[in-house]
Scaffold this motif. Structure first.
Motif, mmCIF file in Angstrom:
data_model
loop_
_atom_site.group_PDB
_atom_site.id
_atom_site.type_symbol
_atom_site.label_atom_id
_atom_site.label_comp_id
_atom_site.label_asym_id
_atom_site.label_seq_id
_atom_site.Cartn_x
_atom_site.Cartn_y
_atom_site.Cartn_z
ATOM 1 N N GLU A 152 7.437 8.294 9.050
ATOM 2 C CA GLU A 152 7.752 7.272 10.051
ATOM 3 C C GLU A 152 6.718 6.149 10.106
ATOM 4 O OE1 GLU A 152 7.467 10.561 10.710
ATOM 5 O OE2 GLU A 152 6.441 10.909 12.635
ATOM 6 N N ASP A 153 5.632 6.293 9.342
ATOM 7 C CA ASP A 153 4.630 5.231 9.273
ATOM 8 C C ASP A 153 5.040 4.141 8.285
ATOM 9 O OD1 ASP A 153 1.919 7.662 9.426
ATOM 10 O OD2 ASP A 153 3.049 6.699 11.042
ATOM 11 N N GLU A 154 6.118 4.389 7.554
ATOM 12 C CA GLU A 154 6.573 3.393 6.579
ATOM 13 C C GLU A 154 7.045 2.151 7.317
ATOM 14 O OE1 GLU A 154 8.096 4.794 2.655
ATOM 15 O OE2 GLU A 154 9.968 3.892 3.380
ATOM 16 N N ALA A 155 6.323 1.065 7.107
ATOM 17 C CA ALA A 155 6.548 -0.157 7.876
ATOM 18 C C ALA A 155 5.717 -1.280 7.275
ATOM 19 C CB ALA A 155 6.142 0.047 9.336
ATOM 20 N N ASP A 156 5.888 -2.470 7.842
ATOM 21 C CA ASP A 156 5.014 -3.598 7.509
ATOM 22 C C ASP A 156 3.915 -3.669 8.556
ATOM 23 O OD1 ASP A 156 7.901 -5.543 6.589
ATOM 24 O OD2 ASP A 156 6.537 -4.439 5.289
ATOM 25 N N TYR A 157 2.706 -3.924 8.101
ATOM 26 C CA TYR A 157 1.551 -4.000 8.994
ATOM 27 C C TYR A 157 0.923 -5.390 8.881
ATOM 28 C CZ TYR A 157 2.060 0.983 9.560
ATOM 29 O OH TYR A 157 2.570 2.228 9.858
ATOM 30 N N TYR A 158 0.680 -6.004 10.038
ATOM 31 C CA TYR A 158 0.119 -7.347 10.085
ATOM 32 C C TYR A 158 -1.193 -7.350 10.858
ATOM 33 C CZ TYR A 158 4.758 -9.006 8.672
ATOM 34 O OH TYR A 158 5.927 -9.229 7.990
ATOM 35 N N CYS A 159 -2.178 -8.029 10.317
ATOM 36 C CA CYS A 159 -3.388 -8.283 11.089
ATOM 37 C C CYS A 159 -3.275 -9.664 11.721
ATOM 38 C CB CYS A 159 -4.640 -8.188 10.221
ATOM 39 S SG CYS A 159 -4.722 -9.363 8.845
ATOM 40 N N ALA A 160 -4.014 -9.889 12.784
ATOM 41 C CA ALA A 160 -3.969 -11.166 13.477
ATOM 42 C C ALA A 160 -5.300 -11.414 14.172
ATOM 43 C CB ALA A 160 -2.831 -11.178 14.497
ATOM 44 N N ALA A 161 -5.596 -12.671 14.380
ATOM 45 C CA ALA A 161 -6.818 -13.048 15.075
ATOM 46 C C ALA A 161 -6.659 -14.454 15.629
ATOM 47 C CB ALA A 161 -8.021 -12.989 14.129
ATOM 48 N N PRO A 216 -3.332 -18.259 17.536
ATOM 49 C CA PRO A 216 -3.323 -17.043 16.707
ATOM 50 C C PRO A 216 -2.886 -17.314 15.273
ATOM 51 C CG PRO A 216 -2.022 -16.781 18.743
ATOM 52 C CD PRO A 216 -2.289 -18.233 18.573
ATOM 53 N N VAL A 217 -3.481 -16.585 14.351
ATOM 54 C CA VAL A 217 -3.055 -16.614 12.954
ATOM 55 C C VAL A 217 -2.801 -15.177 12.517
ATOM 56 C CG1 VAL A 217 -4.174 -18.786 12.309
ATOM 57 C CG2 VAL A 217 -5.472 -16.642 12.194
ATOM 58 N N PHE A 218 -1.901 -15.036 11.563
ATOM 59 C CA PHE A 218 -1.513 -13.718 11.089
ATOM 60 C C PHE A 218 -1.794 -13.584 9.598
ATOM 61 C CE2 PHE A 218 0.813 -12.085 14.732
ATOM 62 C CZ PHE A 218 1.160 -13.224 15.431
ATOM 63 N N GLY A 219 -1.921 -12.334 9.169
ATOM 64 C CA GLY A 219 -1.938 -12.055 7.753
ATOM 65 C C GLY A 219 -0.511 -12.065 7.225
ATOM 66 N N GLY A 220 -0.377 -12.036 5.906
ATOM 67 C CA GLY A 220 0.942 -12.071 5.303
ATOM 68 C C GLY A 220 1.700 -10.766 5.394
ATOM 69 N N GLY A 221 1.017 -9.719 5.839
ATOM 70 C CA GLY A 221 1.674 -8.424 5.988
ATOM 71 C C GLY A 221 1.468 -7.521 4.788
ATOM 72 N N THR A 222 1.379 -6.233 5.069
ATOM 73 C CA THR A 222 1.267 -5.211 4.027
ATOM 74 C C THR A 222 2.386 -4.214 4.213
ATOM 75 O OG1 THR A 222 -1.143 -5.402 3.895
ATOM 76 C CG2 THR A 222 -0.154 -3.360 3.080
ATOM 77 N N LYS A 223 3.173 -4.048 3.177
ATOM 78 C CA LYS A 223 4.280 -3.093 3.238
ATOM 79 C C LYS A 223 3.760 -1.721 2.831
ATOM 80 C CE LYS A 223 9.047 -2.316 1.728
ATOM 81 N NZ LYS A 223 9.529 -2.343 3.130
ATOM 82 N N LEU A 224 3.781 -0.789 3.766
ATOM 83 C CA LEU A 224 3.308 0.567 3.503
ATOM 84 C C LEU A 224 4.473 1.462 3.121
ATOM 85 C CD1 LEU A 224 1.132 2.785 3.517
ATOM 86 C CD2 LEU A 224 1.645 3.125 5.951
ATOM 87 N N ALA A 254 0.866 -1.174 0.000
ATOM 88 C CA ALA A 254 0.000 0.000 0.000
ATOM 89 C C ALA A 254 0.897 1.217 0.000
ATOM 90 C CB ALA A 254 -0.918 0.011 1.221
ATOM 91 N N SER A 255 0.369 2.329 -0.447
ATOM 92 C CA SER A 255 1.197 3.530 -0.473
ATOM 93 C C SER A 255 0.335 4.778 -0.364
ATOM 94 C CB SER A 255 2.041 3.578 -1.750
ATOM 95 O OG SER A 255 1.203 3.665 -2.887
ATOM 96 N N GLY A 256 0.988 5.850 0.005
ATOM 97 C CA GLY A 256 0.315 7.135 0.103
ATOM 98 C C GLY A 256 1.344 8.228 0.262
ATOM 99 N N THR A 257 0.913 9.461 0.098
ATOM 100 C CA THR A 257 1.815 10.590 0.260
ATOM 101 C C THR A 257 1.606 11.205 1.646
ATOM 102 O OG1 THR A 257 0.179 12.031 -0.777
ATOM 103 C CG2 THR A 257 1.874 11.070 -2.208
ATOM 104 N N PRO A 258 2.594 11.910 2.127
ATOM 105 C CA PRO A 258 2.457 12.534 3.458
ATOM 106 C C PRO A 258 1.187 13.367 3.569
ATOM 107 C CG PRO A 258 4.720 12.671 2.717
ATOM 108 C CD PRO A 258 3.936 12.121 1.561
#
Lengths: 120, 110
Positions: free
Chosen positions: B82-91, B99-107, B10-14
């Protein structure tokens, strides 16, 4: 505040047993109420839950790893232990220990992680 | 193959906002809470959202979570570099009993 620190060999030979320790500082494992998990992350990949040990020693492992995993607690040293047997290259990963107050998925404190490579 | 499905990037501008989705099933998201983790480069994951939409102390209110049925979303407003990171969901997954995780989204913040 509570901090976690993983330690152990960075290199393990195939078919051997991977042994890691997680030292808990700033709080006691025996204080109760917390689940202590091991989670791993393969290089460049997502997260995989290995299992948890409750403060009273009760354990629950990921079924896909259950036959090879043993977790234990050393209360005198305030340490957690992970042993993973019969390792292969597929076990190469960063291994984290993490605290969960609820025994579900709320890992609120993590160690910095330790990289383990399985190779001859 | 992760149990929970996330877009790989995923991506976005400041200053902009971005939303990251997480799809699961009745045995995980559909029956329990969703959690989100932020992993900055070279560091351990950090709990960002718990119980679908709750923020731990210290997490800015620019981060918000929601859940509907078997899907969940993480919204980030006012993007910062500073929000540039990998984000994981879990449940929690009832089939796995763990617990299981998502594969991650690189922002990426452009």
């Amino acid at each position: 505040q509570v901090q976690l620190q993983e330690s152990g060999p960075g290199l393990v030979k195939p078919s051997q047993t991977l042994s890691l320790t997680c030292t808990v500082s700033g709080g006691s494992i025996s204080s109760g109420g917390y689940y202590w998990s091991w989670i791993r992350q393969h290089p460049g990949k997502g997260l995989e839950w290995i299992g948890y040990i409750y403060y009273n020693g009760g354990t629950h492992y990921n079924p896909s790893l259950k036959s090879r995993v043993t977790m234990s607690v050393d209360r005198s040293k305030n340490q957690l232990s992970l042993k993973l047997g019969s390792v292969t290259a597929a076990d190469t990963a960063v291994y984290y220990c993490a605290r969960d107050p609820a025994g579900r998925v709320a890992f609120d404190i993590w160690g910095q992680g330790t990289m383990v490579t399985v190779s001859s | 193959q992760s149990v929970l499905t996330q877009p790989p990037s995923a991506s976005g501008t400041p200053g902009q906002g971005v939303t990251i989705s997480c799809s699961g099933s009745s045995s995980n998201i559909g029956s329990d809470h969703v959690y989100w983790y932020q992993q900055l480069p070279g560091t351990a994951p950090k709990l960002l959202i718990y119980r679908n939409n709750q923020r731990p102390s210290g997490v800015p209110d620019r981060f918000s979570g929601s859940k509907s049925g078997t899907s969940a979303s993480l919204a980030i407003s006012g993007l910062r570099s500073e929000d540039e990171a990998d984000y994981y969901c879990a449940a929690w997954d009832d089939s796995l009993s763990g617990p299981v995780f998502g594969g991650g989204t690189k922002l990426t913040v452009l």
